[in-house]
Design an enzyme around this catalytic site. Structure first.
Site, mmCIF file in Angstrom:
data_model
loop_
_atom_site.group_PDB
_atom_site.id
_atom_site.type_symbol
_atom_site.label_atom_id
_atom_site.label_comp_id
_atom_site.label_asym_id
_atom_site.label_seq_id
_atom_site.Cartn_x
_atom_site.Cartn_y
_atom_site.Cartn_z
ATOM 1 N N VAL B 86 -26.093 89.686 -4.607
ATOM 2 C CA VAL B 86 -25.283 89.474 -3.409
ATOM 3 C C VAL B 86 -26.153 89.117 -2.203
ATOM 4 O O VAL B 86 -25.724 88.361 -1.325
ATOM 5 C CB VAL B 86 -24.399 90.709 -3.118
ATOM 6 C CG1 VAL B 86 -25.195 91.869 -2.522
ATOM 7 C CG2 VAL B 86 -23.234 90.335 -2.213
ATOM 8 N N ASP B 163 -18.956 96.400 -2.885
ATOM 9 C CA ASP B 163 -18.919 97.763 -3.412
ATOM 10 C C ASP B 163 -20.075 97.973 -4.368
ATOM 11 O O ASP B 163 -20.592 97.023 -4.959
ATOM 12 C CB ASP B 163 -17.629 97.980 -4.191
ATOM 13 C CG ASP B 163 -17.644 97.182 -5.482
ATOM 14 O OD1 ASP B 163 -18.083 97.725 -6.509
ATOM 15 O OD2 ASP B 163 -17.265 95.986 -5.446
ATOM 16 N N GLY B 303 -19.305 92.308 -9.085
ATOM 17 C CA GLY B 303 -19.027 93.148 -7.922
ATOM 18 C C GLY B 303 -20.043 92.904 -6.833
ATOM 19 O O GLY B 303 -20.540 91.782 -6.684
ATOM 20 N N GLU B 304 -20.326 93.929 -6.038
ATOM 21 C CA GLU B 304 -21.284 93.888 -4.917
ATOM 22 C C GLU B 304 -20.741 93.098 -3.730
ATOM 23 O O GLU B 304 -21.299 93.150 -2.641
ATOM 24 C CB GLU B 304 -22.624 93.232 -5.309
ATOM 25 C CG GLU B 304 -23.357 93.861 -6.459
ATOM 26 C CD GLU B 304 -24.693 93.160 -6.765
ATOM 27 O OE1 GLU B 304 -25.001 92.114 -6.173
ATOM 28 O OE2 GLU B 304 -25.425 93.690 -7.617
ATOM 29 N N GLY B 305 -19.703 92.295 -3.967
ATOM 30 C CA GLY B 305 -19.224 91.357 -2.967
ATOM 31 C C GLY B 305 -19.534 89.912 -3.336
ATOM 32 O O GLY B 305 -19.224 88.987 -2.579
#
Lengths: 336, 336
Positions: B86, B163, B303-305
């Site tokens: 990310v 997240d 995830g992570e954005g």
């Protein structure tokens, strides 16, 4: 594609701090870029250069579009003034824009950002005979080769395809039907948004052109039913591939040119990235034939290179991962 | 949404130098952004700020993932060092990254870019009782509200959700099943990539949690089967919506939080933009329930954005059109 660089990129992907495969299509894209460049990591695709090849079409006389032919030259002026959608998109992601007059009917004045490389003022009507002579098609291909070389010499690490030409979805449909043997009606779309009567006329024009086509050589097919901007795009794509520089394919016009490029040099598909899936049905057929999965699929049907530019940050992000992401070891992150 | 701004944006779209509708989904997106901002054109969504809410999960003890729980804190360190995927994506498009410890099990040291806002060191095991008390869930929501306010006060024109939390697809699946009434098995995916035995265990955990759930209030549902990062994301999304700032939803964790936000404040969906369609099946179900069409669909499940950041240039491009593209009149381009 370079097998060693591909193996190195695959091995690197597996060591980076992310679950294996969790970047989906972006992982394979980055691996392929490594194979193309023959290096892992491959160069980050910046700076990026978009060339918009502009041309007019004799088939406009058949009433395949409600837009007047003058709009081609007017949109070239709009590109040069920075006022078109593709200019806004290019500013967003930092791509340069070069407009190439390879066959606009009107005589254009010299301007910054405009390459005056007209082969002829528009094609002939493809419904009445070949749109170009083989010589003219080859000249237009040369223009595309020159422009790609010039942009890469200027530092571009990725090339993007753009086009402008009122009526140019008609030759695109004919090229796609000719190269993929798809039913002409199934690859002839609504272009800028035409009514059903105009669409029926367009399908009839494309169908007869493909039926009348007896050429087998890709250049002869291009000359018979293509456009000058299509031919230039063929040269542009082929030169990018020869230079091992990725080329992001925009919509249906570029995809139809990509089919001709692939017919001339099958290995050139290794350099092609499908920017997006245009709403034009022929684009999907062409990309499927080339086995290219588009990165963006948002129902765009504008052309100009908009779909290619929209995909650029995604391509850059995919490659950046191989440059910048820490490995489990280097970051001290436990592996499952 | 402001009807006047929407009408103005629609009218402007029709005058711009492009065939009507030719930007597909981007036209409606830009119009919606005008409605959200109550202005045409709406602000270009730059600068962009991503907040990564990190938390741990008691349900980890049920063996729903092969990754050790320590990875949550290790990945926080990786984000702060700029070494995660990310971070690479955020550098590509110029988004800032703020990491928020809302519930990491380990005690984290202060660091630049890290907000220490721990509500508790991980949730309780949701398979054995409520994951949080209602008070804890409300505190985590407050953290998200504060962070959103802080980022917007700092100049952000768009917020992105991120997240981190080992095992957090399990509470996400439970939230999605609870809010959409979908079959728990149909919304429980492979997360980071688990084997079929682990997946069966995860489905069983999610199913019993949802069966045991008798709460109807959204905060109580969140407290019962959610995570601290989910609760924080609810507050973050709600504050963005209240401030009329667009919020780009990442994957399955953010989508499950978006369901809770929508349950608390139905109008908040107007501010939500679905960044991408995660490979996690629950994400698609949640987005469908929220009637949000994702911008990117490339099989990501990190995830992570990452999926939100990937969509940011597309959102910015869509809005830029309303600022920068010439009209037919101003550019002297003939209309059909």
């Amino acid at each position: 594609l370079d097998d060693e660089a591909i193996a190195a990129a695959r091995a690197l992907q597996a060591r980076l701090t992310k679950p294996p495969g969790s970047l989906g299509a972006l992982e394979m894209l980055a691996v392929r870029m490594a194979g193309l460049a023959g290096a892992c990591p491959p160069p980050i695709p910046q700076p990026a250069a978009l060339a918009i090849f502009a041309g007019d079409h004799g088939v406009h006389a058949q009433g395949v579009t409600p837009w007047p032919q003058e709009v081609t030259a007017q949109m070239v002026a709009n590109f040069l003034a920075g006022g078109a959608v593709v200019n806004a998109f290019a500013r967003q992601c930092g791509a340069s824009v070069t407009v190439v007059d390879v066959g606009v009917k009107a005589t254009l004045d010299p301007a910054d950002g405009l390459e005056l490389r007209k082969v002829r003022p528009g094609t002939r009507d493809l419904s009445a005979g070949p749109a170009m002579t083989r010589e003219e098609a080859l000249q237009a291909i040369e223009v595309g080769i020159d422009i790609a070389q010039q942009l890469v010499d200027g530092g571009a690490k990725v090339l993007l395809t753009g086009d402008m030409g009122i009526a140019n979805t008609t030759p695109s449909a004919a090229l796609i039907a000719a190269f993929t043997h798809a039913d002409p009606a199934s690859v002839t779309g609504l272009g800028t948004g035409i009514d059903s009567e105009t669409h029926a006329r367009k399908v009839a024009v494309v169908t007869s052109a493909v039926v009348a086509l007896h050429a087998e050589d890709p250049v002869d097919i291009l000359a018979a039913v293509g456009g000058l901007e299509h031919a230039a795009l063929v040269g542009y794509i082929l030169r990018a591939a020869a230079l091992r520089v990725p080329v992001i394919i925009d919509g249906v016009i570029a995809a139809s040119a990509a089919l001709a490029a692939a017919a001339l040099a099958p290995a050139s598909t290794s350099a092609m990235i499908a920017g997006h899936r245009s709403a034009e049905p022929g684009a999907g057929v062409a990309l499927g034939y080339l086995e290219l999965e588009p990165l963006v699929d948002l129902g765009l049907r504008l052309g100009e290179g908009t779909g290619a530019v929209l995909a650029l940050p995604i391509v850059a992000s995919a490659v950046r991962v191989l440059h910048e992401v820490a490995t489990f070891d280097s970051a001290g992150v436990a592996h499952k």
